[in-house]
Design an enzyme around this catalytic site. Structure first.
Site, PDB file in Angstrom:
ATOM      1  N   LYS A  44       0.815  -1.226   0.000  1.00  0.00           N
ATOM      2  CA  LYS A  44       0.000   0.000   0.000  1.00  0.00           C
ATOM      3  C   LYS A  44       0.850   1.278   0.000  1.00  0.00           C
ATOM      4  O   LYS A  44       0.467   2.268  -0.612  1.00  0.00           O
ATOM      5  CB  LYS A  44      -0.955   0.006   1.206  1.00  0.00           C
ATOM      6  CG  LYS A  44      -2.084  -1.014   1.067  1.00  0.00           C
ATOM      7  CD  LYS A  44      -3.087  -0.901   2.204  1.00  0.00           C
ATOM      8  CE  LYS A  44      -4.145  -1.991   2.080  1.00  0.00           C
ATOM      9  NZ  LYS A  44      -5.213  -1.883   3.058  1.00  0.00           N
ATOM     10  N   ASP A  74     -10.419   2.192   2.556  1.00  0.00           N
ATOM     11  CA  ASP A  74     -10.480   1.390   3.796  1.00  0.00           C
ATOM     12  C   ASP A  74     -11.292   2.092   4.894  1.00  0.00           C
ATOM     13  O   ASP A  74     -12.133   1.481   5.551  1.00  0.00           O
ATOM     14  CB  ASP A  74      -9.070   1.097   4.320  1.00  0.00           C
ATOM     15  CG  ASP A  74      -8.351   0.041   3.505  1.00  0.00           C
ATOM     16  OD1 ASP A  74      -9.029  -0.804   2.894  1.00  0.00           O
ATOM     17  OD2 ASP A  74      -7.110   0.058   3.480  1.00  0.00           O
TER      18      ASP A  74
END
Ligand code: NAP
Length: 285
Positions: free
Chosen positions: A70, A106
């Site tokens: 990420k 997220d």
């Protein structure tokens, strides 16, 4: 449908365990499309930008990103959404004519999962008017803490086994108080939301010891661990009359937001998809 269908993927290492192909291919099938979404391993030793260029050349139009890439994805983007900028991490890439756009769903996925659960269990939604206690300060916690700040929680209590890592997250939301891991039971006092973002309680990990008696009546207890789905923490929460929110909510809602970024369509999270995931988790874990 205005979306020009193209290949999609989840990038990670390892990535074969990911449930994202199951979820996204379910939504693609609902649109009459073939299973365009695949698991795409990228070795951390490889050149990440070169791997992304290879994906663009191979016709990928979008990708999710998971551990450990990420932050590398963040560094490789040409443009970033505000959520990705705040977190320094990207979980959703759009390949746009040679340009890479990075987003992070997220945190909003976590909030959407909480909203859905609280509408089912506590129609007054009063978790937003009370303190929240977050356990853990890893990658998932970053997105969750920033999202709780956006949701207007003005008393976020954060504890982590390694206190320094919690301190490092204190800028992610306006009102964060860092406590010691061993004080977590006392810090739960009066909270309308408890979130476990640690890996404790996960299959193969030690259990999470967390007394719940100080929480507000009707509080939400969220465990983002989803292997097993019904963690001991969630079982204890249910037994004490709190609203238990399992890890599938975040998993499904962050996926839905990514799907919408790529296709312009908000997919439906229905009981059949949830049941497919529950079966898949039970078979493989
Ligand atoms: P991570 O970055 O590795 O963070 C792990 C966290 O767990 C850290 O805060 C760590 O504390 C804590 N921890 C680990 N062992 C511990 C122990 N023995 N005692 C106390 N604390 C301990 O992991 P992550 O990516 O944030 O993921 C955490 C969990 O969330 C995993 O189970 C993952 O599968 C799950 N997850 C679920 C979703 C979803 O969509 N539902 C999304 C992302 C992640 P230290 O800092 O002290 O090491």
């Amino acid at each position: 449908m205005s979306w020009v269908a193209g290949k999609l993927a989840i990038i990670g290492w390892p990535v074969s365990h990911s449930r994202s192909p199951l979820i996204h291919n379910y939504w693609l099938a609902a649109q009459g499309l073939p299973p365009l979404y695949e698991a795409y391993p990228i070795d951390p030793k490889d050149d990440f930008r070169a791997a992304l260029r290879g994906m663009a050349d191979a016709g990928f139009v979008g990708a999710n990103v998971t551990v450990p890439h990420k932050e590398a994805a963040f560094a490789a983007m040409d443009a970033l959404s505000p959520a990705a900028q705040i977190l320094g991490a990207v979980n959703t890439i759009s390949f746009e004519n040679g340009r890479l756009q990075g987003d992070n769903t997220d945190g909003d996925g976590f909030l959407a999962g909480l909203d859905a659960a609280s509408q089912r269990g506590a129609p007054d939604g009063n978790w937003q008017n009370a303190p929240a206690l977050v356990l853990g300060a890893g990658g998932a916690a970053r997105a969750i803490i920033a999202a709780l700040g956006r949701a207007g929680i003005d008393d976020i209590r954060l504890v982590n086994r390694t206190r320094d890592k919690a301190e490092a997250l204190s800028g992610l939301a306006p009102h964060i108080a860092i406590g010691d891991w061993q004080d977590r039971a006392a810090l739960a006092d009066g909270c309308g939301l408890l979130v476990n973002t640690t890996s404790l309680g996960m299959t193969g990990q030690p259990p999470l010891e967390m007394p719940l008696d100080g929480l507000k009546s009707g509080a939400l207890v969220s465990d983002i661990v989803y292997t097993p789905l019904h963690t001991p923490l969630l079982r204890a929460a249910q037994a004490s009359g709190y609203i238990a929110v399992d890890g599938l909510g975040m998993l499904l809602h962050q996926a839905a937001l990514s799907f919408e970024i790529w296709t312009g369509m908000r997919p439906h999270i229905d009981d059949k998809l949830r049941a497919l995931l529950v079966t898949d988790l039970a078979e493989k874990d």
